[in-house]
Write a protein that holds these residues in place. Sequence first.
Motif, PDB file in Angstrom:
ATOM      1  N   ASP A 210       0.820  -1.205   0.000  1.00 54.69           N
ATOM      2  CA  ASP A 210       0.000   0.000   0.000  1.00 54.69           C
ATOM      3  C   ASP A 210       0.857   1.260   0.000  1.00 54.69           C
ATOM      4  O   ASP A 210       0.506   2.260  -0.637  1.00 54.69           O
ATOM      5  CB  ASP A 210      -0.942  -0.003   1.205  1.00 54.69           C
ATOM      6  CG  ASP A 210      -2.124  -0.935   1.008  1.00 54.69           C
ATOM      7  OD1 ASP A 210      -2.506  -1.172  -0.148  1.00 54.69           O
ATOM      8  OD2 ASP A 210      -2.665  -1.429   2.010  1.00 54.69           O
ATOM      9  N   THR A 211       1.982   1.222   0.699  1.00 53.76           N
ATOM     10  CA  THR A 211       2.890   2.373   0.691  1.00 53.76           C
ATOM     11  C   THR A 211       3.405   2.639  -0.713  1.00 53.76           C
ATOM     12  O   THR A 211       3.364   3.769  -1.211  1.00 53.76           O
ATOM     13  CB  THR A 211       4.071   2.133   1.647  1.00 53.76           C
ATOM     14  OG1 THR A 211       3.588   1.855   2.968  1.00 53.76           O
ATOM     15  CG2 THR A 211       4.987   3.352   1.694  1.00 53.76           C
ATOM     16  N   VAL A 212       3.881   1.590  -1.365  1.00 53.24           N
ATOM     17  CA  VAL A 212       4.419   1.748  -2.721  1.00 53.24           C
ATOM     18  C   VAL A 212       3.327   2.217  -3.678  1.00 53.24           C
ATOM     19  O   VAL A 212       3.554   3.106  -4.512  1.00 53.24           O
ATOM     20  CB  VAL A 212       5.047   0.439  -3.212  1.00 53.24           C
ATOM     21  CG1 VAL A 212       5.495   0.573  -4.670  1.00 53.24           C
ATOM     22  CG2 VAL A 212       6.238   0.051  -2.338  1.00 53.24           C
TER      23      VAL A 212
ATOM     24  N   PRO B 251       0.737   2.661   5.640  1.00 52.31           N
ATOM     25  CA  PRO B 251      -0.394   2.050   4.935  1.00 52.31           C
ATOM     26  C   PRO B 251      -1.569   2.972   4.671  1.00 52.31           C
ATOM     27  O   PRO B 251      -2.453   2.631   3.890  1.00 52.31           O
ATOM     28  CB  PRO B 251      -0.813   0.912   5.873  1.00 52.31           C
ATOM     29  CG  PRO B 251      -0.415   1.395   7.243  1.00 52.31           C
ATOM     30  CD  PRO B 251       0.884   2.127   7.008  1.00 52.31           C
ATOM     31  N   SER B 252      -1.584   4.152   5.304  1.00 52.05           N
ATOM     32  CA  SER B 252      -2.664   5.110   5.052  1.00 52.05           C
ATOM     33  C   SER B 252      -2.169   6.310   4.250  1.00 52.05           C
ATOM     34  O   SER B 252      -2.832   7.348   4.206  1.00 52.05           O
ATOM     35  CB  SER B 252      -3.280   5.578   6.374  1.00 52.05           C
ATOM     36  OG  SER B 252      -2.321   6.267   7.167  1.00 52.05           O
ATOM     37  N   LEU B 253      -1.009   6.167   3.602  1.00 55.33           N
ATOM     38  CA  LEU B 253      -0.410   7.277   2.869  1.00 55.33           C
ATOM     39  C   LEU B 253      -1.344   7.766   1.765  1.00 55.33           C
ATOM     40  O   LEU B 253      -1.848   6.983   0.956  1.00 55.33           O
ATOM     41  CB  LEU B 253       0.923   6.841   2.260  1.00 55.33           C
ATOM     42  CG  LEU B 253       1.707   7.906   1.494  1.00 55.33           C
ATOM     43  CD1 LEU B 253       2.114   9.051   2.401  1.00 55.33           C
ATOM     44  CD2 LEU B 253       2.936   7.276   0.829  1.00 55.33           C
ATOM     45  N   ILE B 254      -1.557   9.071   1.732  1.00 48.44           N
ATOM     46  CA  ILE B 254      -2.394   9.714   0.719  1.00 48.44           C
ATOM     47  C   ILE B 254      -1.473  10.400  -0.294  1.00 48.44           C
ATOM     48  O   ILE B 254      -0.659  11.250   0.083  1.00 48.44           O
ATOM     49  CB  ILE B 254      -3.341  10.736   1.369  1.00 48.44           C
ATOM     50  CG1 ILE B 254      -4.303  10.030   2.333  1.00 48.44           C
ATOM     51  CG2 ILE B 254      -4.124  11.509   0.304  1.00 48.44           C
ATOM     52  CD1 ILE B 254      -5.135  10.975   3.177  1.00 48.44           C
TER      53      ILE B 254
ATOM     54  N   ALA C 222      -5.535   3.413  10.928  1.00 50.67           N
ATOM     55  CA  ALA C 222      -6.815   2.890  10.452  1.00 50.67           C
ATOM     56  C   ALA C 222      -7.942   3.914  10.562  1.00 50.67           C
ATOM     57  O   ALA C 222      -8.995   3.746   9.943  1.00 50.67           O
ATOM     58  CB  ALA C 222      -7.180   1.624  11.205  1.00 50.67           C
ATOM     59  N   ARG C 223      -7.732   4.962  11.351  1.00 53.53           N
ATOM     60  CA  ARG C 223      -8.733   6.019  11.442  1.00 53.53           C
ATOM     61  C   ARG C 223      -8.785   6.830  10.152  1.00 53.53           C
ATOM     62  O   ARG C 223      -9.768   7.525   9.888  1.00 53.53           O
ATOM     63  CB  ARG C 223      -8.422   6.943  12.619  1.00 53.53           C
ATOM     64  CG  ARG C 223      -8.509   6.256  13.983  1.00 53.53           C
ATOM     65  CD  ARG C 223      -7.996   7.164  15.088  1.00 53.53           C
ATOM     66  NE  ARG C 223      -7.852   6.454  16.350  1.00 53.53           N
ATOM     67  CZ  ARG C 223      -7.171   6.906  17.396  1.00 53.53           C
ATOM     68  NH1 ARG C 223      -6.578   8.094  17.328  1.00 53.53           N
ATOM     69  NH2 ARG C 223      -7.079   6.197  18.502  1.00 53.53           N
ATOM     70  N   GLY C 224      -7.722   6.737   9.364  1.00 49.02           N
ATOM     71  CA  GLY C 224      -7.703   7.384   8.069  1.00 49.02           C
ATOM     72  C   GLY C 224      -8.183   6.414   7.004  1.00 49.02           C
ATOM     73  O   GLY C 224      -9.112   5.638   7.222  1.00 49.02           O
ATOM     74  N   SER C 225      -7.519   6.434   5.874  1.00 50.87           N
ATOM     75  CA  SER C 225      -7.923   5.585   4.761  1.00 50.87           C
ATOM     76  C   SER C 225      -6.839   4.549   4.513  1.00 50.87           C
ATOM     77  O   SER C 225      -5.901   4.785   3.753  1.00 50.87           O
ATOM     78  CB  SER C 225      -8.157   6.439   3.507  1.00 50.87           C
ATOM     79  OG  SER C 225      -8.524   5.643   2.424  1.00 50.87           O
ATOM     80  N   LEU C 226      -6.973   3.398   5.140  1.00 44.97           N
ATOM     81  CA  LEU C 226      -6.001   2.331   4.935  1.00 44.97           C
ATOM     82  C   LEU C 226      -6.041   1.848   3.498  1.00 44.97           C
ATOM     83  O   LEU C 226      -7.102   1.807   2.863  1.00 44.97           O
ATOM     84  CB  LEU C 226      -6.291   1.153   5.864  1.00 44.97           C
ATOM     85  CG  LEU C 226      -5.834   1.231   7.315  1.00 44.97           C
ATOM     86  CD1 LEU C 226      -6.231  -0.031   8.050  1.00 44.97           C
ATOM     87  CD2 LEU C 226      -4.334   1.467   7.425  1.00 44.97           C
ATOM     88  N   GLY C 227      -4.876   1.454   3.002  1.00 40.17           N
ATOM     89  CA  GLY C 227      -4.822   0.893   1.662  1.00 40.17           C
ATOM     90  C   GLY C 227      -5.561  -0.433   1.578  1.00 40.17           C
ATOM     91  O   GLY C 227      -5.802  -1.108   2.587  1.00 40.17           O
TER      92      GLY C 227
END
Length: 200
Positions: free
Chosen positions: A37-39, A101-104, A184-189
């Motif tokens: 998800d990061t990549v 994992p929640s990187l936007i 996980a409070r954000g948008s997890l991949g």
Amino acid sequence: MQPADPKWTVIIPVKPPEVGKSRLGLGAHLARAIALDTVAAVVACSAVGRVIVVTADAAFRPPGAEVLPERAPSGIDAAVAAGAALAGIHAARAALLGDLPSLIPEQLSVALKDAAQLDRAFVPDQESTGTTLVTASPGVELLTAFGVDSAATHRSLGLVELALPVDSSVRLDVDTPAQLEIAARGSLGDATRSALDRSE
């Protein structure tokens, strides 16, 4: 300093899943999912022109990224140095940890746009003690000192701290269950979300 925003080469060191994210206690599949998800977020970032993943995990082949294989895990700084050598000093380079994992992508673009005005910069993690991102403009050596109290070390090396909000997804690295809960409070991949669903 750069007169205009460059397209960045982002180097992402990724540990093999059997040694990565051991403090999460949720298995190798989650470690690999977090890195995927990061990549994926970096590949989707409009400010990024090239993504280099440095890893000893022979099975890790994320779409959209070049993979620089290691024979054995060499440590984060050594992996970044290998990726930076491949990128070349004339590129705008950034080293980003592979545990966001929640990187936007748009938030990463903001950080890189700010970094483009500086020779060297870094982004601290959510606790402001570690580091998630280190940058260097073209022609400037990429200096990294990831590890314990790396934010203080990067400051001492003369890197400029980028003033991102504490809840910026660029700062939300995941090493512990508590940090995963915050992310996980954000948008997890999708890959991380799927791995967590399988773990329940």
